[in-house]
Design a protein around this motif. Structure first.
Motif, mmCIF file in Angstrom:
data_model
loop_
_atom_site.group_PDB
_atom_site.id
_atom_site.type_symbol
_atom_site.label_atom_id
_atom_site.label_comp_id
_atom_site.label_asym_id
_atom_site.label_seq_id
_atom_site.Cartn_x
_atom_site.Cartn_y
_atom_site.Cartn_z
ATOM 1 N N LEU A 82 11.258 -3.439 -0.350
ATOM 2 C CA LEU A 82 11.137 -2.698 -1.418
ATOM 3 C C LEU A 82 11.723 -1.159 -0.888
ATOM 4 C CD1 LEU A 82 7.321 -3.094 -2.505
ATOM 5 C CD2 LEU A 82 9.285 -3.771 -3.819
ATOM 6 N N ASN A 83 12.126 -0.350 -1.976
ATOM 7 C CA ASN A 83 12.357 1.122 -1.710
ATOM 8 C C ASN A 83 11.435 2.080 -2.236
ATOM 9 O OD1 ASN A 83 14.937 -0.080 -0.939
ATOM 10 N ND2 ASN A 83 15.943 0.387 -2.982
ATOM 11 N N LYS A 84 11.481 3.110 -1.213
ATOM 12 C CA LYS A 84 10.527 4.354 -1.570
ATOM 13 C C LYS A 84 11.306 5.285 -1.172
ATOM 14 C CE LYS A 84 6.346 6.533 -0.971
ATOM 15 N NZ LYS A 84 5.119 6.256 -2.034
ATOM 16 N N ARG A 108 0.842 -1.099 0.049
ATOM 17 C CA ARG A 108 -0.063 -0.137 0.046
ATOM 18 C C ARG A 108 0.739 1.106 0.157
ATOM 19 N NH1 ARG A 108 -4.469 2.300 -1.671
ATOM 20 N NH2 ARG A 108 -5.855 0.610 -0.644
ATOM 21 N N TYR A 109 2.039 1.239 0.858
ATOM 22 C CA TYR A 109 2.685 2.404 1.094
ATOM 23 C C TYR A 109 3.469 2.722 -0.313
ATOM 24 C CZ TYR A 109 5.963 6.134 2.858
ATOM 25 O OH TYR A 109 6.571 6.768 2.858
ATOM 26 N N VAL A 110 4.131 1.649 -0.852
ATOM 27 C CA VAL A 110 5.193 1.937 -1.891
ATOM 28 C C VAL A 110 4.366 1.896 -3.063
ATOM 29 C CG1 VAL A 110 7.025 0.846 -3.196
ATOM 30 C CG2 VAL A 110 6.938 0.699 -0.746
ATOM 31 N N THR A 111 3.451 1.114 -3.409
ATOM 32 C CA THR A 111 2.687 1.131 -4.708
ATOM 33 C C THR A 111 1.337 1.794 -4.828
ATOM 34 O OG1 THR A 111 1.655 -0.937 -4.589
ATOM 35 C CG2 THR A 111 3.766 -1.027 -5.461
ATOM 36 N N ASN A 112 0.812 1.940 -3.631
ATOM 37 C CA ASN A 112 -0.640 2.370 -3.163
ATOM 38 C C ASN A 112 -1.523 1.757 -3.762
ATOM 39 O OD1 ASN A 112 -2.038 4.361 -2.165
ATOM 40 N ND2 ASN A 112 -2.246 5.801 -3.811
ATOM 41 N N LYS A 113 -1.286 0.420 -3.530
ATOM 42 C CA LYS A 113 -2.334 -0.732 -4.117
ATOM 43 C C LYS A 113 -2.542 -1.694 -3.174
ATOM 44 C CE LYS A 113 -1.463 -0.643 -9.048
ATOM 45 N NZ LYS A 113 -0.145 -0.726 -9.498
ATOM 46 N N PHE A 114 -3.843 -2.135 -2.994
ATOM 47 C CA PHE A 114 -4.241 -3.187 -1.864
ATOM 48 C C PHE A 114 -4.272 -4.355 -2.846
ATOM 49 C CE2 PHE A 114 -7.251 -5.570 0.754
ATOM 50 C CZ PHE A 114 -6.486 -5.705 1.641
ATOM 51 N N ASP A 115 -3.786 -5.503 -2.815
ATOM 52 C CA ASP A 115 -3.787 -6.436 -3.455
ATOM 53 C C ASP A 115 -4.477 -7.823 -3.003
ATOM 54 O OD1 ASP A 115 -3.634 -8.782 -5.218
ATOM 55 O OD2 ASP A 115 -1.433 -8.425 -5.627
ATOM 56 N N THR A 116 -5.798 -8.021 -2.996
ATOM 57 C CA THR A 116 -6.210 -9.198 -2.318
ATOM 58 C C THR A 116 -5.815 -10.461 -2.628
ATOM 59 O OG1 THR A 116 -7.977 -8.854 -3.768
ATOM 60 C CG2 THR A 116 -8.504 -7.839 -1.845
ATOM 61 N N HIS A 117 -4.883 -10.465 -3.712
ATOM 62 C CA HIS A 117 -4.309 -11.782 -4.214
ATOM 63 C C HIS A 117 -3.032 -12.153 -3.709
ATOM 64 C CE1 HIS A 117 -7.196 -10.829 -7.648
ATOM 65 N NE2 HIS A 117 -7.792 -11.692 -6.831
#
Ligand SMILES: Nc1nc2c(ncn2[C@@H]2O[C@H](COP(=O)(O)OP(=O)(O)OP(=O)(O)O)[C@@H](O)[C@H]2O)c(=O)[nH]1
Ligand SMILES: [Mg+2]
Lengths: 201, 689
Positions: free
Chosen positions: A45-47, A26-35
């Motif tokens: 991951l780097n941010k 969520r923080y790095v890609t701003n996505k929530f992946d239920t899979h």
């Protein structure tokens, strides 16, 4: 010191399934992946971000929560600048385990001064309605265990996620500032350290 | 990653002797007994020998330096401080740290004046103690004299007194040392092991994974005892030596042990794995320069079709021509329609030679058995579960993981998918089947493709059980299987490309932690779902060698090594790079390369023993020689790699007995023959290590 502040290593610890990987994503890609799969081994991951005028690259390390995999994750604790202790508000067991996670981290990361090491506590899955851990309980624990900042987050709807990671950066920068002012005494402490480290197990 | 200071004892053995007369030319031979240690400190590895009852006498010490630029001085250790007259030491050395750095350029001896005429027993013994950083080790002479003895030679051509292993253990020590440096036979002198390459010390921290590991055949004591704690202050220490330089006569190795007496056989006992090349020209470097020859071109074939299969089934349903069929599966895999049937044979759920009738009966029994076990957890009441934390933990973990298993696959996608319920129920029932193991994360990954192919709860369960037999050790409490495989993989990599292996070591990545996920769940997360099915059926044939999956690892790494080295990837980047290979790999290309590597190693005469052991070439050597590429020729089945135990496993780690019983009762006649072989090998290998 200057070079250190440009790359910060932050590590997410907590029981399996509390949402560590989801928070990182969520923080790095701003996505929530239920899979998402459960984590095996370690990943990071780097941010890049700017906090209070400091440019930093945050290297976020995500680990596997199951007890069995301990020997695989603990080697990666070393060199962490901050530890994010994570539980899920709908799972009281994961909250009770925070103390163990903290202990495991301090031991394997070989933290010199546990009292001043920056921890941030995250209560995740705020969006879930059936809570098992109350806000007050969690705050109390943080007060009693060294005054750690506490954030209630939801990786699912992005609540407080960025705030929590940014707080981690602030804590690290603050700790570094303190260290810079204290260099003379600090040096002496470093020499003493190897012996006292035996006491933290 | 900068690691804070810690000290760890990696190896320790008592009862190692110095023969004082042979070293110093006195009439009377004095045996000095002491212990040898390998100590890890801040990523440095140091060898220490100390006579028993030794107390350290600073005046008697000689200093030596890391690449001869730093010199370290031993002052008093706490435990001996009271035992002998206090000697004045430099004021700044007398507090806080036992170790201190002084900057001197080369070996030098401290003034010896105050040591003269002292004939104190303790003092006498202390002269035999020595200590050096492994990075200063140049070579080791390995000789035998009824027992083995080692002579260390350091960078400055300093020889230390011979250490006699009267009670054995020299090979354990060398094995242990090999984990940190590369030892190779000296050209022209088999008794001399050159320390030819110095990788940076292995990742100290990753050692945690291995730390409770006794499979090296080395007693590793990792306790922090008071003694090692005294090393607390020696972060930057490299070497010190006592007056170990008093034996120039050792430079010309005495004729007492003529070269001829050290037969290749005894040498091989001393250094397992180095006995090859005996007939080769002298000086052929074993580990560093095994000439593997050209890697052959290998072709893959089309998947086995339903007709191919049917042609090999007789009227009563027995599968004939099994070894040929396996060979075809190995070369091309199976077409999807065949998998549901063929996997049951490949996994050993169905015996190849069983008739259709027998299989029907088997399935009937297995169905009963499955539901009996399923009922066991199904019938646990809420009240009971409250008091059964094992069951509760298993259930909660399974529930969490089932929701995170292949959710993009049609078979498991969307909410309330029946596939998820089956996954859940089979995993719960497996906990009843193997309560000691319970559920461990990763099992869901192994089950998912099987259930997908079987489309049947009972068959999927029993196939999963069969697969778990192969994978059991990966999931056990100590993850023994994982440790063994990582060690084996490292052995193979070293043979295939020493330069790459050295590079990894220099990046603190020698433990290959980045292959952990590959090995734990057999590439399940690295390949697309369809490719996983292909890879697994190929591996289940047991061809073309034991532990073929390790060669699959080698094949993948072989394709990545150039990038890793050219871009100078460090510890973190290597991990990231490997993690990110997931879903980008081409299965046919990998299988092709892995098979080619197998043939390449197999056709090389000089494979180190340890490597043939891992790949199972030893057992096969007794069989008629097989042409590696004789695709269609008949050949006896080699032992299935899946059931062959990884080497170094003590007997107690053999597959759990219930597993074996299971097989014996269910599989008629020789279907389980290799299991017995496997159990036998466990013993053999355990003995060797
Ligand atoms: N409702 C809700 N579900 C969440 C949230 N974060 C994660 N989840 C779900 O919780 C489950 C576990 O999340 P992960 O991120 O895989 O948990 P983890 O801590 O990484 O677990 P391990 O890798 O096993 O250690 C997944 O099914 C997520 O979809 C959240 O904020 N809200
Ligand atoms: Mg995770």
């Amino acid at each position: 010191m200057a070079s250190k502040s440009s790359l910060l290593k932050v590590i997410l610890l907590g029981d399996g399934g509390v949402g560590k990987s989801s928070l990182m994503n969520r923080y790095v890609t701003n996505k929530f992946d239920t899979h998402l799969f459960h984590t095996i081994g370690v990943e990071f991951l780097n941010k890049d971000l700017e906090v209070d005028g400091h440019m930093v690259t945050m290297q976020i390390w995500d680990t596997a929560g199951q007890e069995r995999f301990r020997s695989l994750r603990t080697p990666f604790y070393r060199g962490s600048d901050c530890c994010l202790l994570t539980f899920s508000v709908d799972d009281s067991q994961s909250f009770l385990n925070l103390a163990n996670w903290k202990k495991e981290f301090i031991y394997y990361a070989d933290v010199k001064e546990p009292e001043s090491f920056p921890f941030v506590v995250l209560g995740n899955k705020l969006d879930v309605t059936e809570r098992q851990v109350s806000l007050e309980e969690a705050r109390q624990w943080c007060r009693d265990n060294g005054g750690h900042p506490y954030f209630e987050t939801s990786a699912k709807d992005a609540t407080n996620v960025a705030a929590a990671f940014e707080e981690a950066v602030r804590r690290v920068l603050a700790a570094e500032d303190r260290a810079e002012h204290l260099i003379p005494t600090d040096t002496v402490n470093l020499h003493r350290k190897p012996r006292s480290s035996a006491s933290c197990c | 990653m900068a690691a804070p200071a810690t000290t760890k004892l990696v190896f320790e053995q008592e009862g190692i002797f110095i023969h004082s007369s042979s070293a110093r030319g006195e009439d009377q031979e004095v045996l000095i007994s002491g212990f040898l240690r390998l100590i890890q400190k801040d990523g440095d590895f140091c060898v220490e020998y100390r006579p028993l009852e030794d107390a350290v006498d600073p005046s008697n010490m000689l200093c030596a330096g890391k690449d001869s630029s730093s010199v370290v001085e031993w002052t008093q250790t706490p435990q001996c401080a009271g035992e002998r007259p206090h000697r004045p030491v430099e004021p700044q050395q007398s507090y806080e740290t036992e170790w201190d750095m002084i900057n001197t350029v080369s070996f030098k001896r401290k003034p010896y004046a105050n040591g003269e005429g002292v004939s104190h027993q303790v003092h006498e013994r202390s002269r035999w103690a020595f200590f050096f950083n492994v990075s200063d080790l140049k070579s080791i002479r390995v000789k035998t004299e009824g027992w083995a003895y080692l002579v260390f030679c350091l960078r400055e051509d300093t020889r230390l007194p011979a250490l006699h292993f009267h009670q054995g253990g020299s090979e354990d020590f060398l094995d242990c040392l090999r984990r940190y440096v590369v030892l190779s036979e000296c050209p022209g002198d088999k008794t001399c092991l050159m320390v030819c390459s110095h990788s940076k010390a292995l990742s100290q921290s990753f050692e945690n994974l291995m730390e409770d590991d006794t499979t090296y055949g080395v007693v590793q004591k990792l306790r922090k005892d008071p003694y090692t704690a005294t090393f607390g202050g020696f972060a930057k220490v490299t070497n010190y030596l006592f007056d170990a330089f008093r034996w120039p006569e050792l430079e010309q190795e005495p004729q007492a042990t003529p070269e001829a007496e050290v037969s290749p056989d005894t040498l091989s006992e001393v250094i397992p794995g180095l006995e090859i090349n005996q007939q080769q020209e002298p000086g052929f470097e074993v580990i560093t320069r095994v000439d593997l020859g050209r890697r052959p071109d290998v072709e893959r074939r089309d998947p086995v079709s339903a007709e191919d299969w049917a042609r090999r089934v007789d009227s009563e349903g027995r599968v004939r021509d099994v070894s040929h069929l396996k060979r075809l599966v190995f070369k091309g895999g199976l077409c999807h329609a065949l998998r549901k049937e063929a996997w049951k044979f490949l996994l050993g759920y169905f015996p190849w030679e069983s008739t259709r009738e027998e299989r029907k009966n088997l399935q009937k029994r297995k169905t009963d058995e499955y539901f009996r076990m399923k009922l066991q957890w199904k019938s646990v009441s809420e009240e009971q579960e409250k008091r059964n934390s094992r069951l509760r933990d298993n259930r909660s973990l399974i529930e969490k993981d089932v929701n995170r298993t292949d959710r993009t696959n049609k078979f498991y996608e969307g909410p309330d998918n029946p596939g998820l319920i089956l996954l859940h129920d089979i995993l719960m029932t497996y906990c009843m089947y193997d309560f000691d193991l319970g559920y461990v994360q990763g099992m869901n990954d192994l089950l998912s493709p099987i259930l997908y192919v079987m489309e049947n709860e009972v068959d999927a369960f029993w196939c999963f059980v069969a697969y778990m037999e192969q994978m059991h050790q990966n999931f056990e409490e100590q993850m023994q299987g994982m440790k063994t495989q990582l060690i084996q993989l490292s052995t193979l990599l070293r043979l295939l490309d020493l330069a790459f292996w050295n590079y990894l070591e220099a990046q603190d990545s020698g433990y290959l932690y980045f292959c952990f996920r590959w090995l734990l769940i057999r590439f399940k997360r690295e390949l697309t779902f369809q490719d996983v099915l292909r890879l697994w059926e190929v591996m289940w044939t047991g061809l073309p060698c034991q532990n073929f999956h390790l060669l699959v690892c080698c094949a993948i790494l072989d394709s990545e090594k150039q990038k890793i080295m050219e871009e100078h990837y460090g510890f973190n980047e290597i991990l990231k790079h490997i993690n990110e290979l997931s879903m980008k790999l081409d299965i046919e290309e990998i299988l092709q390369k892995a098979e080619a590597i197998c043939i390449q190693i197999k056709s090389c005469k000089d494979i180190p023993h340890s490597v043939s052991e891992i790949l199972g070439f030893n057992e096969e050597a007794e069989l008629p020689a097989t042409e590696a590429e004789a695709g269609d020729s008949e050949r006896p089945d080699p032992p299935a790699p899946s059931h062959a135990p990884p080497s170094h496993i003590p007997p107690s780690h053999a597959p759990p007995s219930h597993v074996r019983q299971e097989r014996v009762t269910d599989l008629i006649s020789n279907g389980n023959g290799h299991l017995h072989e496997a159990a036998h090998d466990v013993y053999k290998i355990a003995y060797i290590s």
